[in-house]
Design a protein around this motif. Structure first.
Motif, PDB file in Angstrom:
ATOM      1  N   PRO B 189     -13.391 -26.064   6.107  1.00 19.67           N
ATOM      2  CA  PRO B 189     -12.079 -25.596   6.954  1.00 19.67           C
ATOM      3  C   PRO B 189     -12.398 -25.654   8.454  1.00 19.67           C
ATOM      4  N   SER B 343     -17.155 -22.537  -3.283  1.00 19.54           N
ATOM      5  CA  SER B 343     -16.959 -21.891  -1.650  1.00 19.54           C
ATOM      6  C   SER B 343     -18.027 -22.849  -1.555  1.00 19.54           C
ATOM      7  N   GLY B 345     -18.964 -21.677   1.502  1.00 19.52           N
ATOM      8  CA  GLY B 345     -20.079 -21.269   2.316  1.00 19.52           C
ATOM      9  C   GLY B 345     -20.162 -21.278   3.426  1.00 19.52           C
ATOM     10  N   CYS B 347     -17.901 -18.889   5.512  1.00 14.10           N
ATOM     11  CA  CYS B 347     -17.849 -17.222   5.982  1.00 14.10           C
ATOM     12  C   CYS B 347     -18.771 -16.355   4.811  1.00 14.10           C
ATOM     13  N   ILE B 389     -12.020 -18.438   6.854  1.00 13.45           N
ATOM     14  CA  ILE B 389     -11.334 -19.427   7.919  1.00 13.45           C
ATOM     15  C   ILE B 389     -10.078 -19.695   7.184  1.00 13.45           C
TER      16      ILE B 389
END
Ligand SMILES: Cc1cc2nc3c(=O)[nH]c(=O)nc-3n(C[C@H](O)[C@H](O)[C@H](O)COP(=O)(O)O)c2cc1C
Ligand code: SF4
Ligand code: FES
Lengths: 157, 417
Positions: B189, B343, B345, B347, B389
């Motif tokens: 993202p 996830s 990864g 953040c 994010i």
């Protein structure tokens, strides 16, 4: 070992080029073509993809390693992907997985010695309404139970 | 009483509903020559006034996004249809692309015309290969019949559709991650801009909408905004392909207008809780929406307002029904296993938080956790609700808090002293 796209795939690539504003976008389509052609993505293919997409081979590797469906080594002839997400779990996927493990003598992530089967536990396949579900290669099998599973495996060529 | 309303699923029941020859006899593409002669702004206005909300989970008003697309610009614009559908409990877009792909294509033509795009993409999850083939054939049929390509139906409007296969990553359903992926990169993202602006694809403006959102467009354009607003509520107009899975007699997707009672929907379409067991809870819109207790479900109506009032959200409308048989330890562990795996990864709070909380949930499941672990889990949930994010991590946070909070006794009972 070296890698080269088949003539048929080179033709497909020419057509694909006109569908995107930048050759960079061809990364995933080309990775898929390689995997369809070879059954997995050999390291040598990164150079070939890099040349067409204008990314560096390292960029291609970084992208490719992000996507769980892309493989860097061959899988069994029948790649069984059984869903472990919530709706399938509520409908009994754990029992199916246990049955599969006992029947084939391998765990998730392993391939049978004869190279026939690989088992993988995957997240939601979008079949929650027909749970529990699995795929063998790209084909869906849904509303499974152990009996049905046996029949499916026995009828594979 | 739930009214029978079919806006997106009206042709689902026809034999061979995925073929052009079938839907042509049912009015598909009929009015394109008229609408592709109207000023594009009129179509944008109709969609805006209809109050159509995005059906991919966020519920953003479609019209507002469409209005952000630049008019008469020199650079190209793009429409990108999100068919990544990977949220557990969600399986509706799959029905549209296999049972009425031409409805989606017609919606894409109208939308692209309205926003001034001449090329549209469908980003489809990699697992949907066999459904993608049905969609591809429909696109080919539309090209052959002159509904795609140059000078569509004699209107002077050109449109190409390209289907792009994803590689298996839940996060690519997030719109900016999807565009990164469509640019050939990892599906990470992007940082959100401060003000309102369109999405960007190789520096060109792009509109990202869900499959079902776009499949709702033909009805609105043909019948007008007022007609669409006959259904649903003032804040949630129209219909949704709600779906049922989990402990339910008849799982599946059933279109209904917004605002109907959740329990009535579950009874009428789903035949009630499986095996006549007692209802324990409902996860209302895919696993990323906070759980409702049976008592809350009894008060819920299927619209954005009601579920927000109940501290949850409508999400994708994919309800997962839990009976008294459901073990909340197992549910929590299952959900956290998903998030840990998915996830992206980028953040730290999300990468670490999903991994740690999954480990704690495992210990809780096995009866090896103490009160300190439970507190740690709640603390982790708190940090995940901070600055990340994308909204993946805050969603995980909400899910953990709702499950622990509403079924706390079940969790504390299994703790070690
Ligand atoms: C983690 C995450 C996953 C998402 N997955 C999907 C998805 O699979 N399909 C989808 O349409 N939208 C998904 N979304 C929402 C998209 O970001 C985007 O809002 C949506 O595609 C816009 O279309 P809509 O307004 O028509 O719903 C997801 C969002 C997040 C944060
Ligand atoms: S919140 Fe999680 S999924 Fe979203 S960008 Fe950050 S690490 Fe990735
Ligand atoms: S949870 Fe298994 S297919 Fe969705």
């Amino acid at each position: 070992m070296s890698f080269a796209f088949s003539p048929e795939n080179l033709g497909k690539i020419e057509k694909l080029r006109s569908r995107y504003p930048s050759p960079k976008a061809l990364t995933l389509p080309l990775l898929w073509l390689v995997q369809e052609q070879e059954g997995y993505i050999p390291g040598e293919a990164f150079d070939a993809i890099a040349e067409i997409t204008t990314w560096s081979p390292m960029d291609i590797y970084k992208s490719a390693s992000f996507y769980t469906m892309l493989r860097f080594e061959p899988a069994g002839k029948y790649h069984i992907k059984i869903c472990r997400s919530l709706s399938c779990t509520l409908c009994g996927q754990a029992m199916l997985y246990r049955h599969l493990r006992e029947k084939l003598g391998i765990k998730a992530g392993e391939t049978t010695a004869d190279g026939r089967f690989t088992i993988e536990r995957v997240e939601c396949l979008g079949s929650c309404g027909t749970a529990p579900a699995m795929q063998i290669n790209d084909i869906y099998y849904e509303e499974l139970n152990t009996l049905k599973l046996d029949t499916i495996l026995e009828n594979l060529p | 009483m739930i009214r029978d309303v079919r806006i997106v699923s009206s042709r689902f029941g026809l034999a061979n509903s995925h073929r052009l020859s079938t839907v042509l006899m049912r009015g598909a593409y009929d009015s394109l020559p008229i609408h592709l002669k109207r000023p594009p702004e009129q179509i944008v206005r109709a969609v805006d006034e209809s109050g159509l909300r995005g059906k991919g989970g966020g519920g953003a008003p479609a019209g507002e996004k469409w209005k952000l697309m630049p008019r008469n610009s020199d650079t190209p614009s793009y429409l990108v249809v999100n068919c990544d559908e990977s949220e557990p409990g969600t399986f509706k877009d799959r029905e549209i692309i296999t049972r009425d792909p031409h409805l989606l294509i017609e919606g894409m033509i109208l939308t692209s015309y309205a926003i001034g795009a001449n090329h549209a993409y469908i980003y489809i999850r990699g697992e949907y290969k066999s459904f993608e083939l049905i969609l591809r054939r429909a696109v080919d049929e539309a090209y052959e019949a002159g509904f795609l390509g140059r000078d569509i139906a004699g209107s002077g409007f050109d449109l190409d559709i390209t289907i792009h296969r994803g590689g298996g990553a839940y996060i690519c359903g997030e719109k900016s991650a999807l565009l990164e992926s469509l640019e050939g990169k990892r599906g990470h993202p992007r940082l959100k801009p401060k003000g309102k602006e369109p999405e960007w694809y190789f520096g060109a403006p792009a509109l990202v909408n869900n499959v079902e959102t776009i499949a709702s467009v033909p009805y609105i354009v043909m019948n007008g905004a007022r007609c669409y607003r006959q259904f649903g509520t003032a804040q949630s107009p129209g219909t949704l392909l709600f779906s049922l899975s989990g402990h339910i007699e008849r799982p599946g997707i059933y279109e209904a207008e917004f605002g109907v009672s959740m329990m009535e929907y579950i009874e009428r379409f789903g035949g009630g809780v499986k095996g006549k067991k007692k209802l324990k809870g409902v996860i209302p819109g895919g696993i990323s929406t906070p759980i409702l207790t049976a008592e809350e479900a009894a008060r819920a109506t299927l619209d954005y307002e009601s579920l927000r009032t109940l501290g949850s959200s409508l999400g994708t409308g994919g309800m997962i029904v839990l009976s008294s048989e459901a073990d909340m330890h197992g549910v929590l562990k299952n959900i956290l296993g998903f998030y840990r795996h998915e996830s992206c990864g980028q953040c730290t709070p999300c990468r670490e938080g999903t991994s740690w909380s999954d480990q704690i949930a495992s210990r809780m499941l096995r009866g090896e956790a103490t009160m300190k672990d439970l507190d740690k889990l709640l603390e982790l949930a708190d940090t995940m609700n901070g600055k990340t994010i994308c909204v993946f991590a805050p969603a995980v946070s909400g899910v953990i808090l709702s499950i622990i909070d509403k079924f706390r006794d079940e969790f504390t009972e299994r703790l070690r002293p």
